[in-house]
Design a protein around this motif. Structure first.
Motif, PDB file in Angstrom:
ATOM      1  N   TYR A  94       4.513  11.666  10.052  1.00  0.00           N
ATOM      2  CA  TYR A  94       4.757  10.878   8.838  1.00  0.00           C
ATOM      3  C   TYR A  94       3.629   9.875   8.605  1.00  0.00           C
ATOM      4  O   TYR A  94       3.213   9.652   7.466  1.00  0.00           O
ATOM      5  CB  TYR A  94       6.095  10.150   8.969  1.00  0.00           C
ATOM      6  N   ALA A  95       3.122   9.276   9.688  1.00  0.00           N
ATOM      7  CA  ALA A  95       1.999   8.348   9.555  1.00  0.00           C
ATOM      8  C   ALA A  95       0.761   9.058   9.007  1.00  0.00           C
ATOM      9  O   ALA A  95       0.005   8.496   8.198  1.00  0.00           O
ATOM     10  CB  ALA A  95       1.686   7.704  10.902  1.00  0.00           C
ATOM     11  N   GLY A  96       0.559  10.308   9.432  1.00  0.00           N
ATOM     12  CA  GLY A  96      -0.556  11.088   8.886  1.00  0.00           C
ATOM     13  C   GLY A  96      -0.397  11.336   7.403  1.00  0.00           C
ATOM     14  O   GLY A  96      -1.373  11.272   6.640  1.00  0.00           O
ATOM     15  N   PHE A  97       0.828  11.618   6.972  1.00  0.00           N
ATOM     16  CA  PHE A  97       1.097  11.798   5.544  1.00  0.00           C
ATOM     17  C   PHE A  97       0.792  10.522   4.758  1.00  0.00           C
ATOM     18  O   PHE A  97       0.132  10.557   3.712  1.00  0.00           O
ATOM     19  CB  PHE A  97       2.558  12.206   5.339  1.00  0.00           C
ATOM     20  N   VAL A  98       1.258   9.375   5.268  1.00  0.00           N
ATOM     21  CA  VAL A  98       1.010   8.104   4.576  1.00  0.00           C
ATOM     22  C   VAL A  98      -0.486   7.807   4.532  1.00  0.00           C
ATOM     23  O   VAL A  98      -1.023   7.373   3.503  1.00  0.00           O
ATOM     24  CB  VAL A  98       1.774   6.962   5.262  1.00  0.00           C
ATOM     25  N   GLY A  99      -1.192   8.065   5.640  1.00  0.00           N
ATOM     26  CA  GLY A  99      -2.632   7.843   5.660  1.00  0.00           C
ATOM     27  C   GLY A  99      -3.370   8.713   4.662  1.00  0.00           C
ATOM     28  O   GLY A  99      -4.293   8.256   3.980  1.00  0.00           O
ATOM     29  N   SER A 100      -2.962   9.984   4.532  1.00  0.00           N
ATOM     30  CA  SER A 100      -3.608  10.873   3.567  1.00  0.00           C
ATOM     31  C   SER A 100      -3.309  10.433   2.134  1.00  0.00           C
ATOM     32  O   SER A 100      -4.161  10.562   1.251  1.00  0.00           O
ATOM     33  CB  SER A 100      -3.160  12.319   3.785  1.00  0.00           C
ATOM     34  N   ALA A 101      -2.117   9.891   1.896  1.00  0.00           N
ATOM     35  CA  ALA A 101      -1.781   9.373   0.566  1.00  0.00           C
ATOM     36  C   ALA A 101      -2.661   8.180   0.219  1.00  0.00           C
ATOM     37  O   ALA A 101      -3.117   8.041  -0.921  1.00  0.00           O
ATOM     38  CB  ALA A 101      -0.306   8.986   0.505  1.00  0.00           C
ATOM     39  N   ILE A 102      -2.915   7.327   1.213  1.00  0.00           N
ATOM     40  CA  ILE A 102      -3.795   6.171   0.988  1.00  0.00           C
ATOM     41  C   ILE A 102      -5.215   6.637   0.679  1.00  0.00           C
ATOM     42  O   ILE A 102      -5.880   6.110  -0.235  1.00  0.00           O
ATOM     43  CB  ILE A 102      -3.771   5.244   2.209  1.00  0.00           C
ATOM     44  N   LEU A 103      -5.703   7.637   1.424  1.00  0.00           N
ATOM     45  CA  LEU A 103      -7.048   8.158   1.167  1.00  0.00           C
ATOM     46  C   LEU A 103      -7.157   8.749  -0.237  1.00  0.00           C
ATOM     47  O   LEU A 103      -8.163   8.548  -0.932  1.00  0.00           O
ATOM     48  CB  LEU A 103      -7.411   9.217   2.208  1.00  0.00           C
ATOM     49  N   MET A 104      -6.135   9.494  -0.664  1.00  0.00           N
ATOM     50  CA  MET A 104      -6.153  10.036  -2.021  1.00  0.00           C
ATOM     51  C   MET A 104      -6.172   8.907  -3.046  1.00  0.00           C
ATOM     52  O   MET A 104      -6.907   8.965  -4.043  1.00  0.00           O
ATOM     53  CB  MET A 104      -4.953  10.946  -2.267  1.00  0.00           C
ATOM     54  N   GLY A 105      -5.371   7.874  -2.808  1.00  0.00           N
ATOM     55  CA  GLY A 105      -5.387   6.739  -3.718  1.00  0.00           C
ATOM     56  C   GLY A 105      -6.742   6.071  -3.776  1.00  0.00           C
ATOM     57  O   GLY A 105      -7.216   5.678  -4.853  1.00  0.00           O
ATOM     58  N   MET A 106      -7.410   5.955  -2.630  1.00  0.00           N
ATOM     59  CA  MET A 106      -8.749   5.354  -2.607  1.00  0.00           C
ATOM     60  C   MET A 106      -9.761   6.216  -3.348  1.00  0.00           C
ATOM     61  O   MET A 106     -10.697   5.697  -3.973  1.00  0.00           O
ATOM     62  CB  MET A 106      -9.182   5.136  -1.166  1.00  0.00           C
ATOM     63  N   ALA A 107      -9.591   7.548  -3.284  1.00  0.00           N
ATOM     64  CA  ALA A 107     -10.484   8.446  -4.019  1.00  0.00           C
ATOM     65  C   ALA A 107     -10.331   8.233  -5.519  1.00  0.00           C
ATOM     66  O   ALA A 107     -11.326   8.126  -6.263  1.00  0.00           O
ATOM     67  CB  ALA A 107     -10.189   9.901  -3.651  1.00  0.00           C
ATOM     68  N   PHE A 108      -9.096   8.144  -5.993  1.00  0.00           N
ATOM     69  CA  PHE A 108      -8.881   7.916  -7.421  1.00  0.00           C
ATOM     70  C   PHE A 108      -9.249   6.493  -7.824  1.00  0.00           C
ATOM     71  O   PHE A 108      -9.685   6.257  -8.958  1.00  0.00           O
ATOM     72  CB  PHE A 108      -7.425   8.224  -7.784  1.00  0.00           C
ATOM     73  N   ALA A 133      -7.125  -2.508  -0.408  1.00  0.00           N
ATOM     74  CA  ALA A 133      -6.177  -3.171   0.488  1.00  0.00           C
ATOM     75  C   ALA A 133      -4.821  -3.341  -0.186  1.00  0.00           C
ATOM     76  O   ALA A 133      -3.773  -3.155   0.450  1.00  0.00           O
ATOM     77  CB  ALA A 133      -6.727  -4.528   0.917  1.00  0.00           C
ATOM     78  N   ALA A 134      -4.830  -3.696  -1.475  1.00  0.00           N
ATOM     79  CA  ALA A 134      -3.565  -3.831  -2.198  1.00  0.00           C
ATOM     80  C   ALA A 134      -2.842  -2.496  -2.297  1.00  0.00           C
ATOM     81  O   ALA A 134      -1.631  -2.400  -2.066  1.00  0.00           O
ATOM     82  CB  ALA A 134      -3.834  -4.398  -3.591  1.00  0.00           C
ATOM     83  N   LEU A 135      -3.594  -1.441  -2.621  1.00  0.00           N
ATOM     84  CA  LEU A 135      -2.999  -0.111  -2.737  1.00  0.00           C
ATOM     85  C   LEU A 135      -2.501   0.395  -1.390  1.00  0.00           C
ATOM     86  O   LEU A 135      -1.384   0.918  -1.286  1.00  0.00           O
ATOM     87  CB  LEU A 135      -4.035   0.859  -3.308  1.00  0.00           C
ATOM     88  N   ALA A 136      -3.313   0.226  -0.344  1.00  0.00           N
ATOM     89  CA  ALA A 136      -2.919   0.694   0.993  1.00  0.00           C
ATOM     90  C   ALA A 136      -1.712  -0.083   1.506  1.00  0.00           C
ATOM     91  O   ALA A 136      -0.789   0.500   2.095  1.00  0.00           O
ATOM     92  CB  ALA A 136      -4.093   0.552   1.959  1.00  0.00           C
ATOM     93  N   GLY A 137      -1.697  -1.386   1.288  1.00  0.00           N
ATOM     94  CA  GLY A 137      -0.574  -2.190   1.743  1.00  0.00           C
ATOM     95  C   GLY A 137       0.723  -1.799   1.059  1.00  0.00           C
ATOM     96  O   GLY A 137       1.770  -1.676   1.705  1.00  0.00           O
ATOM     97  N   ALA A 138       0.660  -1.585  -0.262  1.00  0.00           N
ATOM     98  CA  ALA A 138       1.859  -1.188  -1.001  1.00  0.00           C
ATOM     99  C   ALA A 138       2.344   0.189  -0.556  1.00  0.00           C
ATOM    100  O   ALA A 138       3.554   0.412  -0.395  1.00  0.00           O
ATOM    101  CB  ALA A 138       1.559  -1.186  -2.501  1.00  0.00           C
ATOM    102  N   THR A 139       1.410   1.112  -0.347  1.00  0.00           N
ATOM    103  CA  THR A 139       1.783   2.474   0.045  1.00  0.00           C
ATOM    104  C   THR A 139       2.396   2.496   1.443  1.00  0.00           C
ATOM    105  O   THR A 139       3.463   3.092   1.660  1.00  0.00           O
ATOM    106  CB  THR A 139       0.549   3.389   0.000  1.00  0.00           C
ATOM    107  N   ALA A 140       1.732   1.852   2.396  1.00  0.00           N
ATOM    108  CA  ALA A 140       2.233   1.848   3.767  1.00  0.00           C
ATOM    109  C   ALA A 140       3.561   1.108   3.883  1.00  0.00           C
ATOM    110  O   ALA A 140       4.499   1.583   4.536  1.00  0.00           O
ATOM    111  CB  ALA A 140       1.194   1.220   4.695  1.00  0.00           C
ATOM    112  N   ALA A 141       3.656  -0.055   3.242  1.00  0.00           N
ATOM    113  CA  ALA A 141       4.899  -0.827   3.319  1.00  0.00           C
ATOM    114  C   ALA A 141       6.046  -0.088   2.641  1.00  0.00           C
ATOM    115  O   ALA A 141       7.171  -0.055   3.153  1.00  0.00           O
ATOM    116  CB  ALA A 141       4.700  -2.203   2.670  1.00  0.00           C
ATOM    117  N   GLY A 142       5.770   0.521   1.493  1.00  0.00           N
ATOM    118  CA  GLY A 142       6.825   1.219   0.770  1.00  0.00           C
ATOM    119  C   GLY A 142       7.351   2.421   1.513  1.00  0.00           C
ATOM    120  O   GLY A 142       8.563   2.547   1.739  1.00  0.00           O
TER     121      GLY A 142
END
Length: 274
Positions: free
Chosen positions: A145-159, A116-125
């Motif tokens: 653009y929303a799809g790009f941000v969502g995929s970035a969040i998923l990658m962050g969750m994977a790592f 949640a912290a990572l997703a919130g920072a990524t989406a807000a930023g």
């Protein structure tokens, strides 16, 4: 398993992890970094071609993908490497385990709070970064653009899932930090170099199906492909689009593979934590 989970216990652990990131300004700092990069790349991304100004979402996403592949995994592994081993070193893990809460609930709560912290920072930023350019962006481009941000969040969750696994198996925080950085270094920098070396050694005889299968072994490459095949204009910027099998150019399939990268390391970490 999920039917026996006490979600109130999970929520308490997740809220604790979230509050700790808020208190040390981690979320705000990461969001600010993403916002500045998003705005700078959106406005100055075409400077090398002699064009300054917003060139469109697809060009912006193509430029941001290369940056996000480095930043988001690094932030994720730094965020999660001490989630369990840090508690163990401080002596609070034994106290936590003595309470009426399962190890799965502890691990899930930590993962959800950090996610949640990572997703919130990524989406807000990334969202705030394009606010000054909102009048230039069509609704269809916002969806992309929303799809790009969502995929970035998923990658962050994977790592983050990988770093949680590291935190479970490491003996101390020092080893955990080294292992986490080594994971980032391997997946973000070394993996593609090894793949290119394999292509050279095979003298170009490596089949497209084998090559595509090897790319699926890296969540960073899955993220790159997911954004590449979400737009025809972006596909033209990469020669890789011509060698990928049709089955692995579907964004839904690639999203499923990314979700497997999110879930797989987490359940391995849970198995080891037990």
């Amino acid at each position: 398993m999920f039917s026996r989970i006490d979600w109130s216990q999970v929520g308490v652990i997740a809220a604790k992890e979230w509050r700790e990131r808020i208190r040390n300004w981690w979320v705000l700092a990461v969001a600010l970094i993403f916002a500045l990069f998003a705005l700078a790349i959106a406005w100055f991304g075409g400077a090398q071609q002699g064009a300054v100004g917003f060139q469109g979402i697809e060009v912006t996403v193509a430029s941001l993908v290369s940056l996000v592949i480095y930043l988001v995994p690094l932030i994720a592994v730094i965020l999660g490497y001490d989630a369990v081993v840090g508690e163990r070193e401080r002596g609070s893990l034994e106290l936590l385990l003595s309470m009426p809460i399962t190890r799965f609930e502890i691990l899930l709560g930590k993962y959800l709070g950090l996610s949640a912290a990572l997703a919130g920072a990524t989406a807000a930023g990334f969202g705030a970064g394009l606010l000054p350019l909102a009048k230039h962006i069509a609704s269809r481009e916002l969806y992309h653009y929303a799809g790009f941000v969502g995929s970035a969040i998923l990658m962050g969750m994977a790592f983050l899932s990988l770093s949680l696994w590291v935190s479970v198996i490491a003996r101390d925080r020092m080893r955990a930090s080294g292992m986490a950085i080594a994971l980032w270094f391997f997946f973000v920098l070394i993996f593609d170099l090894l793949l290119m070396g394999l292509l050279v050694l095979s003298k170009g005889n490596l089949g497209s199906a084998v090559f595509a299968g090897l790319l699926m072994l890296n969540p960073a490459d899955v993220f790159r492909l997911l954004n590449m095949f979400s737009s025809r204009q972006v596909q033209t910027m990469y020669g890789l689009a011509t060698v990928m099998p049709d089955g692995l150019t579907d964004p839904a399939v690639l999203t499923g593979i990314m979700l497997a990268w999110v879930a797989g390391p987490f359940f391995i970490a849970h198995w080891r934590f037990k």
